[in-house]
Design a protein around this motif. Structure first.
Motif, PDB file in Angstrom:
ATOM      1  N   LYS A  55       0.830  -1.204   0.000  1.00 38.85           N
ATOM      2  CA  LYS A  55       0.000   0.000   0.000  1.00 38.85           C
ATOM      3  C   LYS A  55       0.865   1.255   0.000  1.00 38.85           C
ATOM      4  N   SER A  56       1.987   1.213   0.731  1.00 45.23           N
ATOM      5  CA  SER A  56       2.862   2.391   0.774  1.00 45.23           C
ATOM      6  C   SER A  56       3.528   2.632  -0.572  1.00 45.23           C
TER       7      SER A  56
ATOM      8  N   GLN B  10       2.067   1.753  -3.534  1.00 45.95           N
ATOM      9  CA  GLN B  10       0.987   2.236  -4.386  1.00 45.95           C
ATOM     10  C   GLN B  10       0.780   3.737  -4.213  1.00 45.95           C
ATOM     11  N   GLY B  11       1.071   4.237  -3.025  1.00 47.17           N
ATOM     12  CA  GLY B  11       0.854   5.649  -2.747  1.00 47.17           C
ATOM     13  C   GLY B  11       2.038   6.548  -3.027  1.00 47.17           C
ATOM     14  N   GLN B  12       3.083   6.030  -3.660  1.00 50.33           N
ATOM     15  CA  GLN B  12       4.260   6.846  -3.928  1.00 50.33           C
ATOM     16  C   GLN B  12       3.969   7.964  -4.941  1.00 50.33           C
ATOM     17  N   SER B  13       4.514   9.129  -4.665  1.00 47.92           N
ATOM     18  CA  SER B  13       4.317  10.273  -5.562  1.00 47.92           C
ATOM     19  C   SER B  13       5.121  10.135  -6.843  1.00 47.92           C
TER      20      SER B  13
ATOM     21  N   LYS C  67       6.705   7.139  -9.447  1.00 47.35           N
ATOM     22  CA  LYS C  67       6.655   5.711  -9.765  1.00 47.35           C
ATOM     23  C   LYS C  67       7.873   5.264 -10.575  1.00 47.35           C
TER      24      LYS C  67
ATOM     25  N   GLU D 203       6.828   0.585   6.108  1.00 43.17           N
ATOM     26  CA  GLU D 203       6.289   1.403   5.020  1.00 43.17           C
ATOM     27  C   GLU D 203       7.321   2.443   4.589  1.00 43.17           C
TER      28      GLU D 203
ATOM     29  N   VAL E  72       7.363   6.466   3.350  1.00 41.94           N
ATOM     30  CA  VAL E  72       6.499   7.640   3.288  1.00 41.94           C
ATOM     31  C   VAL E  72       6.188   7.923   1.825  1.00 41.94           C
ATOM     32  N   ALA E  73       5.124   8.687   1.578  1.00 47.43           N
ATOM     33  CA  ALA E  73       4.571   8.823   0.231  1.00 47.43           C
ATOM     34  C   ALA E  73       5.545   9.415  -0.782  1.00 47.43           C
ATOM     35  N   ASP E  74       6.484  10.238  -0.329  1.00 49.74           N
ATOM     36  CA  ASP E  74       7.429  10.857  -1.273  1.00 49.74           C
ATOM     37  C   ASP E  74       8.848  10.328  -1.104  1.00 49.74           C
TER      38      ASP E  74
END
Length: 302
Positions: A22-23, A25-28, A30, A94, A96-98
């Motif tokens: 999930k972490s 999939q949420g990356q800013s 790819k 996880e 973090v998103a960025d």
């Protein structure tokens, strides 16, 4: 061209892997692929990864191997790394998103002379409540002279999250011992640090979870493994005796772990490369012997 590999070693972590996925999939950004080395799972991990592959908007590469310990999974991954950089994602943690975006940006920002001698960008982690984990790197640490930079780094205790240069990393496989499936990662990282620099940032890359007792990456009492780590620090890192408390700790820990696992005194002495180090380790035996007497349940014979 994809620039980053996210590497995960896993063993029977099916229920935790969804969090890692999930972490990603949420990356800013790819601009990465996910390389998973399965160290012999029997819990349906392969079927779960097949589900991920169907739904992911990034490439996932999965390989299963016989169980041998996390360090063998890391070694196994080296032949499959095909990007300039690799960042580790433990199977129960996880990013973090960025994280990917920041790591690539930092590598690209390094001046050529700094880039060429750097093998690792070392960043930070937060816990599940958003609190920073460990001590921050001081301002200006990367501009310090090598010895002072090393001193400052050793004072910054706590979990860190690193992004490594593949071309350097693959030159340093983990040692494999017949009598343990756990090898301290620090013994390899410290060996690389003797020839290359790290670049330190207070950017957050990872979210650290402590809700698992059997993770491949969490520290446990593997006394034979700590014995081998102790020999490494005594033989290879002794020059840091006065600045590195880990080196000082292992002066005693070598004898303690030897006693706990049945390694004979003469075997220990023959494994240490200088006479004065043998004397210091010998002085640790009375302390270790007392500890073992107070903890007889810890003794194993290997």
């Amino acid at each position: 061209m994809v620039e980053m590999t996210v590497f995960t070693a896993t063993y029977n972590r099916k229920e935790k892997l969804r969090r890692a996925y999930k972490s990603l999939q949420g990356q800013s950004c790819k601009n990465f692929e996910w390389l998973i080395i399965d160290d012999g799972s029997t819990d349906g991990t392969q079927e779960l990864i097949s589900e991920f592959i169907e739904s992911a908007d990034f490439e996932i590469r999965y390989f299963w191997k016989e169980n041998g310990g996390r360090h063998t999974a890391v070694n196994y991954s080296y032949k499959y790394l095909r990007t300039p950089y690799v960042i580790t994602l433990d199977s129960d943690d996880e990013l973090v998103a960025d994280a990917i975006e920041k790591a690539i940006r930092i590598w690209h920002s390094l001046p050529v002379d700094v880039y060429d001698k750097t093998w690792c960008v070392s960043g930070r982690e937060i816990d599940i409540n958003g609190n920073m984990v460990g001590q921050p790197y001081p301002d200006g640490i990367n501009e310090l002279a090598p010895k002072e930079k090393r001193k400052q780094f050793l004072r910054c205790e706590g979990e860190k999250h690193c992004c490594r240069k593949v071309s350097v990393l693959v030159q340093y496989p983990f040692p494999v011992y017949p009598d343990t499936k756990f090898v301290s990662e620090n013994t390899v990282w410290e060996l690389i640090n003797k020839s290359y620099d790290q670049f330190y940032v207070n950017e957050v890359f990872g979210i650290y979870h402590e809700d698992s007792s059997d993770s491949l990456s969490k520290r446990t009492h593997h006394y034979k493994s700590f014995y081998y780590a102790g020999l490494f620090y005594v033989n290879e890192m002794f020059n840091e005796f006065f600045i590195n408390k880990t080196t000082r700790k292992y002066i005693v820990n070598v004898s303690r772990c030897a006693l706990l696992t049945g390694v004979r005194y003469m075997t220990v002495m023959s494994s240490i490369n200088k006479w004065y180090k043998r004397i210091l380790v010998t002085f640790g035996y009375p302390i270790s012997g007392l500890w073992v007497l107070l903890h007889p349940d810890r003794i194993t014979r290997q």
